[in-house]
Design an enzyme around this catalytic site. Structure first.
Site, PDB file in Angstrom:
ATOM      1  N   ARG B 318       0.935  -1.155  -0.194  1.00 24.24           N
ATOM      2  CA  ARG B 318      -0.003  -0.070   0.078  1.00 24.24           C
ATOM      3  C   ARG B 318       0.737   1.244   0.042  1.00 24.24           C
ATOM      4  O   ARG B 318       1.586   1.599   1.143  1.00 24.24           O
ATOM      5  CB  ARG B 318      -0.681   0.104   1.464  1.00 24.24           C
ATOM      6  CG  ARG B 318      -1.906  -1.129   1.413  1.00 24.24           C
ATOM      7  CD  ARG B 318      -3.258  -0.997   0.697  1.00 24.24           C
ATOM      8  NE  ARG B 318      -3.964  -2.200   0.620  1.00 24.24           N
ATOM      9  CZ  ARG B 318      -4.854  -2.752   1.610  1.00 24.24           C
ATOM     10  NH1 ARG B 318      -5.051  -1.983   2.474  1.00 24.24           N
ATOM     11  NH2 ARG B 318      -5.255  -4.000   1.277  1.00 24.24           N
ATOM     12  N   GLU B 320       0.360   4.023   0.637  1.00 24.70           N
ATOM     13  CA  GLU B 320      -0.203   5.216   1.485  1.00 24.70           C
ATOM     14  C   GLU B 320       0.594   5.904   2.343  1.00 24.70           C
ATOM     15  O   GLU B 320       1.490   5.439   2.979  1.00 24.70           O
ATOM     16  CB  GLU B 320      -1.300   4.448   2.238  1.00 24.70           C
ATOM     17  CG  GLU B 320      -2.596   4.130   1.361  1.00 24.70           C
ATOM     18  CD  GLU B 320      -3.677   3.114   2.183  1.00 24.70           C
ATOM     19  OE1 GLU B 320      -3.892   3.712   3.505  1.00 24.70           O
ATOM     20  OE2 GLU B 320      -3.907   2.167   1.613  1.00 24.70           O
ATOM     21  N   ARG B 326      -0.665   2.212  13.117  1.00 26.25           N
ATOM     22  CA  ARG B 326      -1.120   0.824  12.651  1.00 26.25           C
ATOM     23  C   ARG B 326      -1.204   0.868  11.126  1.00 26.25           C
ATOM     24  O   ARG B 326      -1.750  -0.172  10.644  1.00 26.25           O
ATOM     25  CB  ARG B 326      -2.677   0.676  13.164  1.00 26.25           C
ATOM     26  CG  ARG B 326      -3.647   1.686  12.778  1.00 26.25           C
ATOM     27  CD  ARG B 326      -5.068   1.270  13.259  1.00 26.25           C
ATOM     28  NE  ARG B 326      -6.050   1.863  12.603  1.00 26.25           N
ATOM     29  CZ  ARG B 326      -7.256   1.374  12.501  1.00 26.25           C
ATOM     30  NH1 ARG B 326      -7.669   0.296  13.099  1.00 26.25           N
ATOM     31  NH2 ARG B 326      -8.279   2.296  11.873  1.00 26.25           N
ATOM     32  N   GLU B 469      -9.955  -2.644  14.040  1.00 26.21           N
ATOM     33  CA  GLU B 469     -10.383  -3.448  13.119  1.00 26.21           C
ATOM     34  C   GLU B 469      -9.012  -4.568  12.493  1.00 26.21           C
ATOM     35  O   GLU B 469      -8.136  -3.670  12.357  1.00 26.21           O
ATOM     36  CB  GLU B 469     -10.733  -2.504  11.758  1.00 26.21           C
ATOM     37  CG  GLU B 469     -11.343  -3.285  10.748  1.00 26.21           C
ATOM     38  CD  GLU B 469     -10.147  -3.189   9.615  1.00 26.21           C
ATOM     39  OE1 GLU B 469      -9.848  -1.989   9.122  1.00 26.21           O
ATOM     40  OE2 GLU B 469      -9.856  -4.184   8.846  1.00 26.21           O
ATOM     41  N   SER B 472     -11.482  -7.436   7.348  1.00 27.43           N
ATOM     42  CA  SER B 472     -12.583  -6.882   6.657  1.00 27.43           C
ATOM     43  C   SER B 472     -13.267  -8.066   5.854  1.00 27.43           C
ATOM     44  O   SER B 472     -12.351  -8.764   5.047  1.00 27.43           O
ATOM     45  CB  SER B 472     -12.156  -5.641   5.860  1.00 27.43           C
ATOM     46  OG  SER B 472     -13.211  -4.800   5.431  1.00 27.43           O
ATOM     47  N   ARG B 520      -1.152  -6.614  12.600  1.00 33.58           N
ATOM     48  CA  ARG B 520      -2.080  -6.155  13.474  1.00 33.58           C
ATOM     49  C   ARG B 520      -2.671  -7.109  14.393  1.00 33.58           C
ATOM     50  O   ARG B 520      -2.939  -7.013  15.866  1.00 33.58           O
ATOM     51  CB  ARG B 520      -3.406  -5.390  12.688  1.00 33.58           C
ATOM     52  CG  ARG B 520      -3.216  -4.221  12.136  1.00 33.58           C
ATOM     53  CD  ARG B 520      -4.648  -3.501  11.771  1.00 33.58           C
ATOM     54  NE  ARG B 520      -4.370  -2.540  10.760  1.00 33.58           N
ATOM     55  CZ  ARG B 520      -5.150  -1.647  10.236  1.00 33.58           C
ATOM     56  NH1 ARG B 520      -6.434  -1.868  10.295  1.00 33.58           N
ATOM     57  NH2 ARG B 520      -4.692  -0.577   9.504  1.00 33.58           N
TER      58      ARG B 520
END
Lengths: 546, 546
Positions: B318, B320, B326, B469, B472, B520
Site C-alpha cells: 500500500r 499510502e 497501525r 479493526e 474486513s 495487527r
C-alpha cells in the site's frame, strides 16, 4: 477496504490477451477470442437490460412441477436453512436410494427428446444426472429447461441416487447416477473461450483419435493462460494446485518439527538504478526502490538476530528476460536458513529429511491428484532414496568425464550437462533426487564460505530432481573481514554492501541455508514440461495478465 | 544463484539511517551513530589488516591451560564431530554435575580480579557462567581472556553444571550456573550501536529507577529500527516473532482442517498510472506494472476456477502516506475466500472457529513467549468468548447512540468510534473480540453483495480486537450483471474492470471471504502500541531500510 481502494485495485487487473504463439495458433486464438467477445458482449447487453438469455429460464406457467425447476433468485445471504449438501466425490453406492442435494458445475449437457443427460463436475469429481419425462417427478418443461442450461453453469440439483446397470465410464463416480427431482441454475455461463473438455485432453488421446480419423479439439498455452480462470477448472489443473498446496504444507511440517520459525521479510527494498537489469525498480515515496530478488540477506539478518532457524514462503521477483520452460519473473520461494555448529552438512541433513518427507507425503496424501495429473500428462513416479545421495562436484565431473563429456572441472554445469549427470546418476544409483556439493568457489556468490582444505571449492550445494536444479544453498561467510575480502577479490563495490557486511560485525553465528523454487518442485515431481503449468497466474517477460 | 545476481542483490540493501524523531532523539541518535561508525570503521580496518582487536585473543604462551581458551579457527565446514551441544533453556538442576557444551551469545561480562562472570544468552534464555582462577581448570590468562570478550560475541563454552547457593535472579535459568572449563570466542562483536540490555528494559523499570535517582538507558524507535538486526535480539522481540510464526501456523491449521487449499497469487500486476496514489508502480519489461494491493480479485478468480476454499499468506503493498501506529506500506495479509451455499454467515462461522483456535493456541503454545513480552510491554490477556459475539452494524450504532455519541447510522466508523464501541462491547459482553456485520452498502467496495431485504445495507463485516479493526470481509457479488450495475452506480469506469467482471460470466458460485492484517493481529493480541513492533523490517512512508 474503502471504495476508493477498490477502484484502484480494479485498475490493476487487465486480462488483455498477449499473443506469444506461432502464426497458426495466433490465428486460431484471434478467431476464438473474437467469437467469444461478440457473444459475451451480446450476453452482457442482454443481462444488463435485465433480459433473459434463453426462453427456458422460467418454468412453463401451467406445469404442476413448476416449483421443481427454473432460475431462482440471486443467492444474497437472505437466510440460512438447514438444507444438507452432498459433495460429488461422496456420491457412492452406499447412498443408493437416498435423495441428495448437490451444487455443482454443468460439465456437459445433452437433451434428447423426452430425456436429458447432464454430467456435473466439482473439482476433479464428476457424476451423471438424468431426467426422463414421467409427469410425476419430471415434466416436459423440466427436460427442456435442463437441456438448455449452458455448459459450465452452476446448478443446484436435487436427485435420487440410483445404481446404473453399467458403470458410467465417462465419470469419476462410475457406480452411481442421479435421477433428477429438482434443478435450478444459480449462475449461467456465457459462451466459453474454449471447452473445458478440450483443455482436459491428453496429447495421447488426441493422437489416437487422429489415427482413427477423428479430429479432437485442443487448446494452446496462450489461450489457456489468457483465460486462466477457465483453464484452471480442468481436472489436471485442479490436481496440480492441490499438489502445490501440499508441497508448501509438507515443507513447513518438516521444518516446524525441527524448531524452525516462519518469518516474513520485506519485498520492498531501497536501491538505485545501478541494481542491474534483473531487478524491478520503482518509486518509493520519491526514493528509488526495488523488489527483492531473494530473501537471502534478510534471512541471514534473522540468523544474526538469534532467530536460530527460520523459513519463509513468499514471492521472489526476477526481471530476467529468459523465456524458457523453467524461468518465471515471479515465483514462490521456499527459503530456509539455520545456524550450524560445524558444517553445511547439517543443512543438508535437514533438507534431505525434508524432501524425503515431502515426496513420501505427496505420494500418500495426493495419490488421487497425482493419478488425475497423470491422466492428462503421463509421468513416472519420482525415484528417490530413503537417505539421499550426496556426490561432490568433483565426483560429478568424474562421472561426466568417464561418460565422454568434455567438462571444465572448475566451471559451471549448463542445463545440458546437469541433465546428462542426472541420467548417469539415475543409471548408477537408481535415484532422480540427489545432492551435488562442494561446488567450485569461482561460480558461487561472494558470500559463500570457501572450503578450508581447498579454496578452489566452496561449502555449497545444489539439489536436483530429474536432472534439473531445484535448490541452491551453502554455508555463508559469517566473518565480516572475510566477507569484505571475498567481495574485493570478486571486484564487487564493497561500499554498496557495507551495510550487509556490517550486519555480521555484532557477533554472527556460523550458518547456512538454501532456497527452493516451489513451482519447479511441483513441475519436476509431476514430470511436467513447463513451469507455467505450476504457476497459478504465471508472469514471464511477455505475460503480466490476467 | 550466480555471482552477478548476488552483486545485484547486495545493491538492494542499504541501512542508512533515516531520522524521524524529535530534535532530542535525533541528537542522541546522531551522536550514537557517529560513535558507532567511528568504532566500527576502526574495528573493520583492524580486522581487514588481519590484526587483533585485543591482546587477549590468544592464550598466554606459557599457560598449561592454553588449549582451554583462545579464539579458534573460523568454522568453515572442516569436519563434523560427535560433540553434543546443550541449549541454554535446557540447563536445569537435573544436569547437576554434568559437563556441557554450549554455543551462545555473551549477554554481559564482568571481570573482577581473579574471577569473571558471564551471562550467556540464547534467544530468550540466559544463564550465568563463572570463572575463578584455581590453576587446575582456570588460569589467570583464561580469566583475562574471558573478561575481554565483548558483549554480544558468540562463544563456545564448556562448563560443569552446578547449583548456586542462591537463585541467579538476573537469569532465566535461576537454578543453575556453569563453572567454565573451556571458552572460545568464535565471533567477536564490534562496539554496539546500543546495548541490548537497554533495549530490553520496560518503561516501568526506567521510571522506577528514575524515582530512585538512577538514570537507566533506553533506546528510541528509530535507532532500534536502523539497527534492527541488533534490536531483534531483545527477549521481547525474540518472543514477538515466535508469536507471529504461531499466528500464521494457527491460521493455516484451522483452514486446512476445513479443506482450504493454499494458493499463491501474483504480486506483479499490469496497470497504468491512473491507478492512483496508493499503488506502487514500476516498469515491467517496458510496460506499466504495479504491485498488488490485495489478492482480492485473484482469490475470487480461484473460486471461479473451482478451487472451492482457498487461503493465502503473502505480502500486501500500500503506497499510502499514512504515518500512524497501525499502517505499514508493506504488510503480511492472511487472506481467505470460500464458496458459500447461502450466506456470509458461513464465512463468519469459519472465521469465528479460526480465531478462537488461534487465541487458544497462542495462550497454550506461546505461554512463555507471552510472559516474556509482558515483562517489557505489560498487557492483559485478550478477553474472548468460545462463540464470538456478532452484532449488526445497526446494533452497534444504537449502542453508541445510547452512550451519547452522535453518529451517522449509515456512515463509516472512525478510529475513535471503533474504540468507543469496543469499550461498550467489552463492558456489556465481556469480550474484546467481536464481529460487526451488515455494514452500510455505501461505505463498502462496489463488489460487496447488497442485502436483499434492505439495500441500504450489505452482506459484509469487520472484526475487531481491543477496539481496532483487524479483518474486513463480505459476500462478494458473483453475478456479472449486478457487478457492472454496482460499478456504474458508484461511478466507476466499467471499462477498466471489464476483465474482472468477465471472470464471473462463465458460471460463478456464490462466495465470500476476508482479509486479515497479520501484524495487527499480533500487535493487538499482545496489546502493543505500534505495528512497527510486529513487523520484522517495517516499511512506512519514511522507512525503506534496512
Amino acid at each position: 477496504m474503502s471504495s476508493e481502494q477498490a477502484a484502484e485495485e480494479m485498475q490493476q487487473l487487465n486480462t488483455s490477451s498477449e499473443s506469444l504463439e506461432a502464426q497458426r495458433e495466433a490465428r486460431k486464438q484471434a478467431k476464438a477470442a473474437e467469437k467469444a467477445a461478440k457473444e459475451a458482449a451480446k450476453a452482457a447487453r442482454a443481462a444488463q437490460r435485465g433480459q433473459k438469455q434463453s426462453s427456458a429460464l422460467e418454468p412453463e406457467a401451467d406445469d404442476p412441477l413448476a416449483a421443481h425447476y427454473g432460475d431462482p433468485e440471486l443467492v444474497q445471504s437472505q437466510a440460512q436453512t438447514e438444507r444438507v449438501w452432498t459433495d460429488v466425490a461422496d456420491l457412492t453406492p452406499k447412498l443408493d436410494g437416498q435423495t441428495v442435494l448437490v451444487r455443482a458445475r454443468v460439465h456437459t449437457v445433452r437433451g434428447k427428446g423426452k430425456s436429458a443427460f447432464l454430467v456435473l463436475r466439482q473439482a476433479t469429481a464428476t457424476v451423471q444426472a438424468v431426467l426422463f419425462v414421467d409427469d410425476v417427478t419430471v415434466s416436459k418443461g423440466m427436460v427442456k429447461y435442463a437441456s438448455a442450461i449452458p455448459r459450465e453453469s452452476i446448478v443446484d440439483l436435487e436427485g435420487r441416487v440410483v445404481l446404473p446397470q453399467a458403470p458410467i465410464e465417462a465419470c469419476s463416480q462410475t457406480q452411481v447416477e442421479l435421477k433428477v427431482t429438482a434443478l435450478h441454475a444459480i449462475s449461467r455461463a456465457a459462451p466459453l473461450p474454449f471447452e473445458v473438455t478440450d483443455a482436459s485432453r491428453s496429447a495421447e488421446a488426441v493422437r489416437k483419435a487422429a489415427e482413427a480419423g477423428e479430429l479432437l479439439g485442443t487448446v494452446g498455452q496462450d489461450v489457456r493462460l489468457d483465460n486462466r480462470f477457465v483453464d484452471l477448472r480442468t481436472p489436471a489443473n485442479q490436481a496440480i494446485f492441490r499438489v502445490q498446496s501440499a508441497v508448501c504444507q509438507l515443507f513447513r511440517e518438516s521444518l516446524q518439527a525441527r524448531d524452525f520459525i516462519e518469518i516474513h521479510t520485506p519485498k520492498l527494498l531501497s536501491g538505485a538504478s545501478e541494481g542491474g537489469a534483473s531487478v524491478f525498480q520503482f518509486d518509493y515515496m520519491g526514493r528509488p526502490g526495488c523488489l527483492a530478488q531473494s530473501p537471502q540477506f534478510y534471512k541471514q539478518m534473522a540468523i544474526c538476530s538469534d532467530m536460530g532457524r527460520v523459513f519463509e514462503i513468499g514471492p521472489v521477483f526476477r526481471a530476467e528476460n529468459s523465456y524458457t520452460h523453467r524461468h518465471l519473473c515471479e515465483f514462490t520461494g521456499l527459503d530456509m536458513e539455520m545456524t550450524i555448529k560445524e558444517s553445511y552438512h547439517e543443512v543438508l541433513d535437514v533438507l534431505d529429511a525434508l524432501f524425503v518427507h515431502m515426496f513420501t507425503g505427496l505420494n500418500e496424501r495426493c495419490a488421487r491428484e497425482l493419478a488425475v495429473i497423470s491422466e492428462q500428462y503421463p509421468f513416472e513416479p519420482l525415484k528417490f532414496l530413503p537417505k539421499s545421495l550426496r556426490l561432490t562436484f568433483a565426483e560429478g565431473i568424474e562421472m561426466l568425464q568417464a561418460a565422454g563429456y568434455d567438462v571444465d572441472p572448475l566451471g559451471d554445469l549448463n542445463t545440458e550437462l546437469e541433465r546428462a549427470l542426472g541420467k548417469l546418476v539415475k543409471e548408477k544409483y537408481n535415484t532422480e533426487f540427489y545432492i551435488l556439493h562442494r561446488y567450485p568457489l569461482g561460480i558461487r556468490p561472494f558470500y559463500t564460505m570457501p572450503c578450508k582444505d581447498d579454496n578452489r571449492y566452496s561449502c555449497s550445494f545444489d539439489i536436483f530432481i530429474r536432472g534439473e536444479e531445484i535448490i541452491s544453498g551453502a554455508q555463508r561467510i559469517h566473518d565480516p573481514a572475510l566477507l569484505a575480502q571475498r567481495a574485493q577479490e570478486l571486484g564487487l563495490p564493497v561500499d554498496s554492501i557495507q551495510s550487509y557486511i556490517d550486519s555480521f560485525k555484532y557477533g554472527a553465528p556460523p550458518h547456512g541455508g538454501a532456497g527452493v523454487g516451489m513451482e519447479r518442485v511441483v513441475m519436476l515431481f509431476c514430470g511436467l514440461d513447463n513451469i507455467r503449468k505450476t504457476s497459478m497466474f504465471p508472469r514471464d517477460p511477455k505475460r503480466l495478465t490476467p
